[in-house]
Design an enzyme around this catalytic site. Structure first.
Site, PDB file in Angstrom:
ATOM      1  N   HIS A 230       0.849  -1.323   0.047  1.00  0.00           N
ATOM      2  CA  HIS A 230      -0.011  -0.066  -0.340  1.00  0.00           C
ATOM      3  C   HIS A 230       0.860   1.217  -0.057  1.00  0.00           C
ATOM      4  O   HIS A 230       0.353   2.394  -0.135  1.00  0.00           O
ATOM      5  CB  HIS A 230      -0.971   0.073   1.080  1.00  0.00           C
ATOM      6  CG  HIS A 230      -1.898  -1.053   1.014  1.00  0.00           C
ATOM      7  ND1 HIS A 230      -2.955  -1.250   0.120  1.00  0.00           N
ATOM      8  CD2 HIS A 230      -2.386  -1.958   2.236  1.00  0.00           C
ATOM      9  CE1 HIS A 230      -3.585  -2.199   0.380  1.00  0.00           C
ATOM     10  NE2 HIS A 230      -3.477  -2.662   1.628  1.00  0.00           N
TER      11      HIS A 230
ATOM     12  N   ASP B  22      -2.797 -10.456  -2.661  1.00  0.00           N
ATOM     13  CA  ASP B  22      -3.453 -10.193  -1.076  1.00  0.00           C
ATOM     14  C   ASP B  22      -4.810  -9.926  -1.521  1.00  0.00           C
ATOM     15  O   ASP B  22      -5.279  -9.303  -2.585  1.00  0.00           O
ATOM     16  CB  ASP B  22      -2.655  -8.963  -0.702  1.00  0.00           C
ATOM     17  CG  ASP B  22      -3.106  -8.396   0.683  1.00  0.00           C
ATOM     18  OD1 ASP B  22      -2.224  -8.629   1.504  1.00  0.00           O
ATOM     19  OD2 ASP B  22      -3.932  -7.919   0.989  1.00  0.00           O
TER      20      ASP B  22
ATOM     21  N   HIS C 296      -6.540  -7.448  -0.362  1.00  0.00           N
ATOM     22  CA  HIS C 296      -6.493  -5.767  -0.787  1.00  0.00           C
ATOM     23  C   HIS C 296      -5.762  -5.509  -2.071  1.00  0.00           C
ATOM     24  O   HIS C 296      -4.580  -6.080  -2.200  1.00  0.00           O
ATOM     25  CB  HIS C 296      -6.075  -5.085   0.322  1.00  0.00           C
ATOM     26  CG  HIS C 296      -6.426  -5.475   1.604  1.00  0.00           C
ATOM     27  ND1 HIS C 296      -5.781  -6.014   2.677  1.00  0.00           N
ATOM     28  CD2 HIS C 296      -7.735  -4.723   2.120  1.00  0.00           C
ATOM     29  CE1 HIS C 296      -6.839  -6.109   3.748  1.00  0.00           C
ATOM     30  NE2 HIS C 296      -7.788  -5.221   3.495  1.00  0.00           N
TER      31      HIS C 296
ATOM     32  N   ASP D 209      -4.480 -12.811   3.591  1.00  0.00           N
ATOM     33  CA  ASP D 209      -5.816 -12.455   4.032  1.00  0.00           C
ATOM     34  C   ASP D 209      -7.068 -12.705   3.248  1.00  0.00           C
ATOM     35  O   ASP D 209      -8.163 -12.144   3.635  1.00  0.00           O
ATOM     36  CB  ASP D 209      -5.556 -10.804   4.573  1.00  0.00           C
ATOM     37  CG  ASP D 209      -4.862 -10.159   3.428  1.00  0.00           C
ATOM     38  OD1 ASP D 209      -4.676 -10.504   2.453  1.00  0.00           O
ATOM     39  OD2 ASP D 209      -4.710  -9.025   3.666  1.00  0.00           O
TER      40      ASP D 209
HETATM   41 ZN   LIG Z   1      -4.054  -7.165   2.879  1.00  0.00          ZN
END
Ligand SMILES: [Zn+2]
Length: 355
Positions: free
Chosen positions: A159, A200, A202, A289
């Site tokens: 991120h 991931d 995200h 995740d």
């Molecule tokens: Zn994540």
């Protein structure tokens, strides 16, 4: 296969972040990496300690003012009257070409797009240790010393943009690792061309931001639809790259609650795009995740499903660098990585028998 880890990555412990307006403990904690390292040692993996690769690899990806800020913010913050133990911004950069503030309070806002990245006295040491692990793994593979390497990085990195922290990420380890491989490939007379596949749950918005105008680094991300999920403001299929990079950024957002078969099918689909690009090395942003019981969960990948994911990725038949990203179900994190590696290492063996 080689495994790279520096114990300084355990030093950073962020206190709190905001969830729906409430202060909550940060789930990205050292116990995640402790559990993974212990599991790897129990499997018989020798954990290689990375060299200090110096400031060069970090500076090849992140802006100088951002790196200076990360390195000095905590010390400067600590001198402010009444300052909290960790740097937490209370303003954010309102537009891209905003004026650069002199003080640490303003800089904290300039360099953070959310409140999930508190900076403590140990943060800089830990993020540099994690970045060194990623670079080390990348160089082992780029130099042909091993077919595959895993970097046990934490805090995660995908991120973090060129000059902003967010989503528990400060330095973008996978981007730093991918960038570090390019000159090694070129010096060996190989095409300096790599792919990054982010699995991931995200979207890897920081990695996308860093390579958005590049055609030598293909970026693909399979993740939960950001319209109702972090990072909200990036990760849509319409984001396809810009300029020379147009067509080299591929987002595959999946509906919240997608089951394992859907996630694995999207990863298989992405690997088709990777093969057509023909990179010299595949980098994987390996978030765990996507697990069905992850506290941030959006997807339904099971523990045995991670072995199928590992086999799929090894089946691409490319030299591969795995970089640890998210995964917050601390009690099952090690089992999930162990399952992934079972499938991945088995796939590597099958690949070498076929070759
Ligand atoms: Zn994540």
């Amino acid at each position: 296969m080689q495994f790279v880890f520096h114990p300084d990555a355990l030093l950073h412990r962020a206190p709190v972040f905001l969830v729906r307006g409430e202060q909550r403990p940060v789930p990205e904690k050292p116990e995640r990496a402790e559990a993974l390292a212990a599991m790897l040692e129990a499997r018989g993996a020798a954990l290689v300690r990375p060299d200090d690769h110096g400031p060069g690899p970090r500076a090849a990806v992140h802006n100088p003012d951002y790196l200076r800020y990360l390195e000095t913010a905590h010390e400067r913050w600590s001198k402010l009257p009444g300052a909290s133990a960790a740097v937490i911004p209370n303003v954010h950069r309102p537009w891209r070409d905003a004026s650069y503030p002199v003080g640490v309070v303003g800089q904290a806002g300039y360099h953070s797009y959310d409140t999930a990245c508190p900076i403590t006295a140990e943060t800089w040491t830990s993020v540099c240790a994690a970045a060194n692990s990623a670079v080390h793994a990348s160089l082992l593979v780029a130099r042909g010393e091993t077919r595959a390497a895993y970097a046990l990085c934490r805090p995660p990195g995908h991120h973090a943009t060129r000059d902003m922290a967010g989503g528990f990420c400060y330095l973008n380890h996978v981007a730093i690792a991918a960038q570090a491989a390019l000159p090694v490939l070129a010096a060996a007379g190989r095409p300096p061309r790599v792919a990054i596949l982010d699995v991931d749950v995200h979207h890897g918005n920081g990695t996308q931001d860093i390579f958005y105008e590049r055609d030598d680094v293909l970026f693909l991300s399979v993740h939960a639809d950001p319209s109702e999920f972090y990072p909200f403001m990036a990760g849509y299929a319409r984001e396809r790259g810009n300029g020379r990079g147009e067509g080299y950024n591929v987002n595959l957002p999946l509906p919240m609650g997608s089951d394992e078969a859907t996630v694995l099918a999207a990863i298989a689909d992405s690997l088709g795009t990777v093969r057509r690009f023909a990179p010299e090395i595949l980098f994987v942003s390996l978030g765990l995740d996507t697990y069905e019981h992850d506290p941030l969960a959006a997807f339904g990948v099971t523990t045995p499903g991670f072995a199928r994911m590992g086999a799929l990725l090894a089946g691409a038949g490319l030299p591969t660098v795995l970089v640890q990203e998210g995964g917050y179900a601390v009690d099952t994190l090690a089992a999930n990585l162990g399952s992934f590696l079972d499938g991945f290492e088995d796939g590597l063996k099958k690949g070498s028998r076929g070759a």
